[in-house]
Design a protein around this motif. Structure first.
Motif, mmCIF file in Angstrom:
data_model
loop_
_atom_site.group_PDB
_atom_site.id
_atom_site.type_symbol
_atom_site.label_atom_id
_atom_site.label_comp_id
_atom_site.label_asym_id
_atom_site.label_seq_id
_atom_site.Cartn_x
_atom_site.Cartn_y
_atom_site.Cartn_z
ATOM 1 N N ILE A 67 1.018 -0.954 -0.058
ATOM 2 C CA ILE A 67 -0.021 0.024 0.007
ATOM 3 C C ILE A 67 0.902 1.046 0.023
ATOM 4 O O ILE A 67 0.074 2.143 -0.624
ATOM 5 C CB ILE A 67 -0.786 0.051 1.262
ATOM 6 N N VAL A 68 2.118 0.840 1.169
ATOM 7 C CA VAL A 68 2.892 2.515 0.736
ATOM 8 C C VAL A 68 3.665 2.407 -0.809
ATOM 9 O O VAL A 68 3.145 3.628 -0.908
ATOM 10 C CB VAL A 68 3.946 2.122 2.322
ATOM 11 N N LEU B 90 -1.298 5.303 -5.146
ATOM 12 C CA LEU B 90 -2.078 5.619 -4.529
ATOM 13 C C LEU B 90 -1.575 7.573 -4.502
ATOM 14 O O LEU B 90 -0.755 7.459 -4.169
ATOM 15 C CB LEU B 90 -2.649 5.176 -3.988
ATOM 16 N N ALA B 91 -2.932 7.963 -3.764
ATOM 17 C CA ALA B 91 -2.182 9.733 -3.539
ATOM 18 C C ALA B 91 -2.014 9.095 -2.144
ATOM 19 O O ALA B 91 -2.802 8.123 -1.488
ATOM 20 C CB ALA B 91 -3.382 10.358 -3.717
ATOM 21 N N PRO B 92 -1.293 10.564 -1.303
ATOM 22 C CA PRO B 92 -1.010 10.051 -0.312
ATOM 23 C C PRO B 92 -2.154 9.856 0.826
ATOM 24 O O PRO B 92 -1.756 8.929 1.802
ATOM 25 C CB PRO B 92 -0.322 11.290 0.244
ATOM 26 N N ASP B 93 -2.890 10.841 0.891
ATOM 27 C CA ASP B 93 -4.588 10.250 1.694
ATOM 28 C C ASP B 93 -4.812 9.022 1.154
ATOM 29 O O ASP B 93 -5.707 8.479 2.168
ATOM 30 C CB ASP B 93 -5.415 11.599 1.181
ATOM 31 N N GLN B 94 -5.590 8.717 -0.007
ATOM 32 C CA GLN B 94 -5.803 7.396 -0.076
ATOM 33 C C GLN B 94 -4.901 6.232 0.735
ATOM 34 O O GLN B 94 -5.362 5.539 1.455
ATOM 35 C CB GLN B 94 -5.874 7.451 -1.698
ATOM 36 N N ARG C 149 -7.688 -0.793 7.511
ATOM 37 C CA ARG C 149 -7.202 -1.864 7.545
ATOM 38 C C ARG C 149 -6.425 -2.171 8.528
ATOM 39 O O ARG C 149 -6.365 -3.636 8.981
ATOM 40 C CB ARG C 149 -5.909 -2.781 6.047
ATOM 41 N N TYR C 150 -5.161 -1.380 9.343
ATOM 42 C CA TYR C 150 -4.301 -1.636 10.301
ATOM 43 C C TYR C 150 -4.815 -0.716 11.112
ATOM 44 O O TYR C 150 -3.131 0.108 11.216
ATOM 45 C CB TYR C 150 -2.355 -1.848 9.621
ATOM 46 N N SER C 151 -5.751 -0.212 11.475
ATOM 47 C CA SER C 151 -5.968 0.696 12.386
ATOM 48 C C SER C 151 -4.761 0.663 14.321
ATOM 49 O O SER C 151 -3.867 1.892 14.262
ATOM 50 C CB SER C 151 -7.024 0.930 13.286
ATOM 51 N N ARG C 152 -4.811 -0.104 14.035
ATOM 52 C CA ARG C 152 -3.705 -0.175 15.308
ATOM 53 C C ARG C 152 -2.587 0.209 14.877
ATOM 54 O O ARG C 152 -0.889 0.851 16.232
ATOM 55 C CB ARG C 152 -3.945 -1.934 16.076
ATOM 56 N N GLN C 153 -1.589 -1.161 14.128
ATOM 57 C CA GLN C 153 -0.676 -0.382 13.749
ATOM 58 C C GLN C 153 -0.194 0.695 13.482
ATOM 59 O O GLN C 153 0.606 1.239 13.475
ATOM 60 C CB GLN C 153 -0.247 -2.149 12.698
ATOM 61 N N PHE C 154 -1.201 1.067 12.331
ATOM 62 C CA PHE C 154 -1.218 2.894 11.883
ATOM 63 C C PHE C 154 -1.460 3.618 13.506
ATOM 64 O O PHE C 154 -0.159 4.849 12.975
ATOM 65 C CB PHE C 154 -2.417 2.923 11.012
ATOM 66 N N ASN C 155 -1.870 3.976 14.150
ATOM 67 C CA ASN C 155 -1.643 4.360 15.156
ATOM 68 C C ASN C 155 -0.565 4.482 16.128
ATOM 69 O O ASN C 155 0.014 5.047 16.289
ATOM 70 C CB ASN C 155 -3.220 3.988 16.610
#
Length: 183
Positions: A11-12, A16-20, A28-34
């Motif tokens: 995904i990174v 896709l645009a940065p916001d997307q 998809r990965y809210s815990r890891q993203f936080n």
């Protein structure tokens, strides 16, 4: 690394645009993203830089002008240079040393000079305060003798004058003679 790190990286690195990208990762990965946002991003979004510069010292004429308008902009050395051009003991001379200690209160030499000025004016309380921050020296010893003499603590004054005499200060002998006429 995270579980599903390959999917995360896909995904990174996608087109896709940065916001997307952010939206997908957050969904998809809210815990890891936080964790990434709270632990990694602050270090990545921080910039440090060091700027080095040299400030040209003021000429004597410039320093005199600055002294009357913005004395806080002068170094202690610039203030001392100004004082050296004034008649010793004059009001302007004393004013320079009082200003020097006002803007450089931790400078030991400024404190010693301010103590001497205070003694010349008979201000024993200020002299003692300044001498506390002055360096140990033969001049400080002599000044402490004068403080003790003015406070009427003649025994302490005599001790300081004897110590200052041992350093070879002629003023100490003069002060000792003066003290002997009193005590």
């Amino acid at each position: 690394m995270f579980k599903n790190s390959n999917e995360w990286l896909r995904i990174v690195e996608s087109d896709l645009a940065p916001d997307q990208k952010e939206q997908r990762l957050r969904k998809r990965y809210s815990r890891q993203f936080n964790i990434v946002v709270s632990k990694w991003f602050p270090a990545l979004r921080r910039s440090e830089c060091t700027i080095k510069y040299v400030v040209r010292p003021f000429t004597l004429e410039e320093a005199r002008i600055v002294f009357h308008s913005q004395p806080k902009n002068l170094s202690i050395e610039e203030m001392f240079r100004i004082a050296q051009t004034l008649p010793e003991g004059s009001q302007q001379y004393m004013n320079v040393f009082k200003t020097a200690v006002l803007y450089h209160p931790e400078n030991p030499v400024a404190n010693l000079n301010a103590a001497c000025i205070a003694l010349m004016q008979g201000d024993v309380v200020s002299a003692e305060k300044y001498l506390l921050r002055a360096p140990d020296s033969k001049e400080k010893t002599l000044a402490m003798g004068v403080v003790y003499m003015l406070k009427g603590q003649y025994g302490e004054a005599k001790s300081k004058f004897k110590e200052a005499e041992s350093f070879g200060l002629p003023q100490a002998s003069y002060n000792m003679k003066l003290l002997n006429t009193i005590y």
